[in-house]
Design an enzyme around this catalytic site. Structure first.
Site, PDB file in Angstrom:
ATOM      1  N   HIS A  66       6.238  -6.600  -9.305  1.00 53.29           N
ATOM      2  CA  HIS A  66       7.375  -6.394 -10.209  1.00 53.29           C
ATOM      3  C   HIS A  66       8.683  -6.852  -9.567  1.00 53.29           C
ATOM      4  O   HIS A  66       8.933  -6.640  -8.380  1.00 53.29           O
ATOM      5  CB  HIS A  66       7.451  -4.946 -10.706  1.00 53.29           C
ATOM      6  N   ASP A 177      11.405  -2.436  -2.463  1.00 49.35           N
ATOM      7  CA  ASP A 177      10.572  -2.101  -3.624  1.00 49.35           C
ATOM      8  C   ASP A 177      11.181  -2.798  -4.824  1.00 49.35           C
ATOM      9  O   ASP A 177      12.165  -2.333  -5.368  1.00 49.35           O
ATOM     10  CB  ASP A 177      10.530  -0.588  -3.814  1.00 49.35           C
ATOM     11  N   GLU A 207       8.931  -2.289 -14.299  1.00 52.71           N
ATOM     12  CA  GLU A 207       7.909  -1.399 -13.708  1.00 52.71           C
ATOM     13  C   GLU A 207       8.485  -0.025 -13.448  1.00 52.71           C
ATOM     14  O   GLU A 207       7.832   0.995 -13.666  1.00 52.71           O
ATOM     15  CB  GLU A 207       7.384  -2.028 -12.404  1.00 52.71           C
ATOM     16  N   GLU A 208       9.724  -0.005 -12.954  1.00 51.12           N
ATOM     17  CA  GLU A 208      10.315   1.257 -12.495  1.00 51.12           C
ATOM     18  C   GLU A 208      10.602   2.231 -13.641  1.00 51.12           C
ATOM     19  O   GLU A 208      10.905   3.388 -13.400  1.00 51.12           O
ATOM     20  CB  GLU A 208      11.614   0.984 -11.711  1.00 51.12           C
ATOM     21  N   ASP A 230       2.806  -4.185  -4.158  1.00 59.87           N
ATOM     22  CA  ASP A 230       3.949  -3.287  -4.347  1.00 59.87           C
ATOM     23  C   ASP A 230       4.143  -2.467  -3.069  1.00 59.87           C
ATOM     24  O   ASP A 230       3.431  -2.641  -2.079  1.00 59.87           O
ATOM     25  CB  ASP A 230       3.684  -2.384  -5.562  1.00 59.87           C
ATOM     26  N   HIS A 318      13.238   3.805  -2.804  1.00 58.68           N
ATOM     27  CA  HIS A 318      14.211   3.983  -3.891  1.00 58.68           C
ATOM     28  C   HIS A 318      15.596   4.380  -3.374  1.00 58.68           C
ATOM     29  O   HIS A 318      16.349   5.070  -4.064  1.00 58.68           O
ATOM     30  CB  HIS A 318      13.720   4.989  -4.957  1.00 58.68           C
TER      31      HIS A 318
HETATM   32 ZN   LIG Z   1       7.530  -0.594  -6.878  1.00 48.39          ZN
END
Ligand SMILES: [Zn+2]
Length: 350
Positions: A66, A177, A207-208, A230, A318
């Site tokens: 992603h 990420d 995706e998130e 990922d 994140h």
């Molecule tokens: Zn991810």
């Protein structure tokens, strides 16, 4: 490590803005970067970039990474020009205080600061509690008229932090990420000679916020098997028990047995493990009761597509100080590179 990876590409990718649903800068960069090596390049209605390399077998492998990153969206501009925002994707508000951001406006980027009350005017009790997102604000340092002419409600902002290589082969940056998955997939396409099986390289969107791009991308392709490239949260830090680490930095590519969205079919899991063992690729089995990746959407597409999440262990996931190991990146690259160049598990056995 048989192939030398060009980590300058990872650096470039992490600096690009790509909040979920606003991935165009990443997509445009990849389109130019990858066009030379593709049999077909297309963009679907959700913005997924799908690169096809035709193989000689009748089998097709979907590789999915992603493009999007967690970020912020402006939901209010106050009377003095300070921006209020919501988060897009899962961000712990404790990581937002005193950070720099880059607001993406129709006329370009504006730097901003997420401000906070100084210690001098707060009590000890104030400082002991986490500040909710709705009490945070972005300071652009501009007069309100200028803010209103340049920024609109609905504009997004990315966290801002330069790429850093440090320690024993570690990297820290924003959006590792999942620019690291994008990087590995781009490097695979760059180095892949004539592929044995057809490769559908999907650089997915959103995706998130719920695996949305991968859902439509998988539906539009006829894949026999899928690997997602990922990251996964590595909790190998002080204060956490070893049984709760999930994965550890520098211990190899994470091969998922189970996460919150998928259980990897045994034949595919065993095939991946034997691929690691026969090529001396360091790996660790990932069992993650929380979290999921695009594999969660792909494996339920059509009548089902055997899928496995491959994961790069990532500390502080994140946040804008995500940390990973270059050795783990090389391990994932090696695993995917060997997987696509060898026989797949028999159709009936996946
Ligand atoms: Zn991810």
């Amino acid at each position: 490590m048989k192939q030398k990876l060009d980590f300058s590409l990872l650096k470039t990718l992490t600096q690009l803005p790509g909040v979920s649903g606003r991935e165009q800068a990443v997509r445009t960069y990849l389109q130019h970067h990858l066009a030379v090596n593709a049999d077909e390049v297309k963009i679907d209605a959700l913005g997924n970039l799908i690169v096809t390399r035709k193989g000689t077998s009748k089998r097709a492998i979907l590789l999915c990474a992603h493009m999007d990153e967690v970020g912020l969206m402006v939901n209010h501009i106050d009377e003095r020009g300070f921006l209020r925002f919501i988060t897009v994707g899962g961000i712990d508000p404790r990581t937002l205080l005193a950070q720099r951001v880059r607001v993406q406006t129709k006329t370009g980027e504006l730097p901003g600061i997420i401000g906070t009350k100084p210690a001098h005017i707060t009590t000890e009790a104030d400082r002991a509690k986490a500040i909710p997102v709705k009490e945070l604000f972005i300071d652009l340092g501009l007069p309100v008229e200028q803010v209103r002419s340049q920024v609109s409600v609905g504009d997004v902002a990315v966290l801002d932090r330069p790429y850093l290589e440090f320690g024993n082969g570690l990297v820290s940056a924003k959006s590792l990420d999942n620019r690291v998955g994008v990087f590995i997939l781009a490097e695979l396409l760059r180095t892949l000679k004539k592929p044995k099986h057809t490769i559908y390289a999907v650089f997915s969107t959103q995706e998130e916020v719920g695996l949305r791009g991968a859902t439509t991308a998988a539906y539009g392709l006829n894949a026999d098997v899928c690997l997602t490239l990922d990251t996964t949260g590595a909790a190998d830090i002080p204060g956490v028990l070893p049984q709760d680490y999930i994965v550890q930095l520098g211990h190899g590519v994470g091969v998922t047995a189970l996460d919150a969205r998928t259980i990897t079919p045994t034949p595919l899991l065993e095939h991946l493990i034997s691929c690691c063992k026969s090529h001396h690729i360091p790996f660790q089995i990932r069992v993650a009761p929380r979290g999921g990746t695009d594999a969660g959407a792909v494996h339920l597409s059509k009548t089902g597509i055997p899928s496995c999440s491959l994961s790069i262990p990532t500390r502080n996931i994140h946040s804008n100080v995500e940390v990973l190991s270059k050795d783990d990146v090389c391990a994932m690259f090696d695993l995917v590179h060997n997987f696509v160049n060898e026989s797949l598990p028999g159709e009936e056995k996946i």
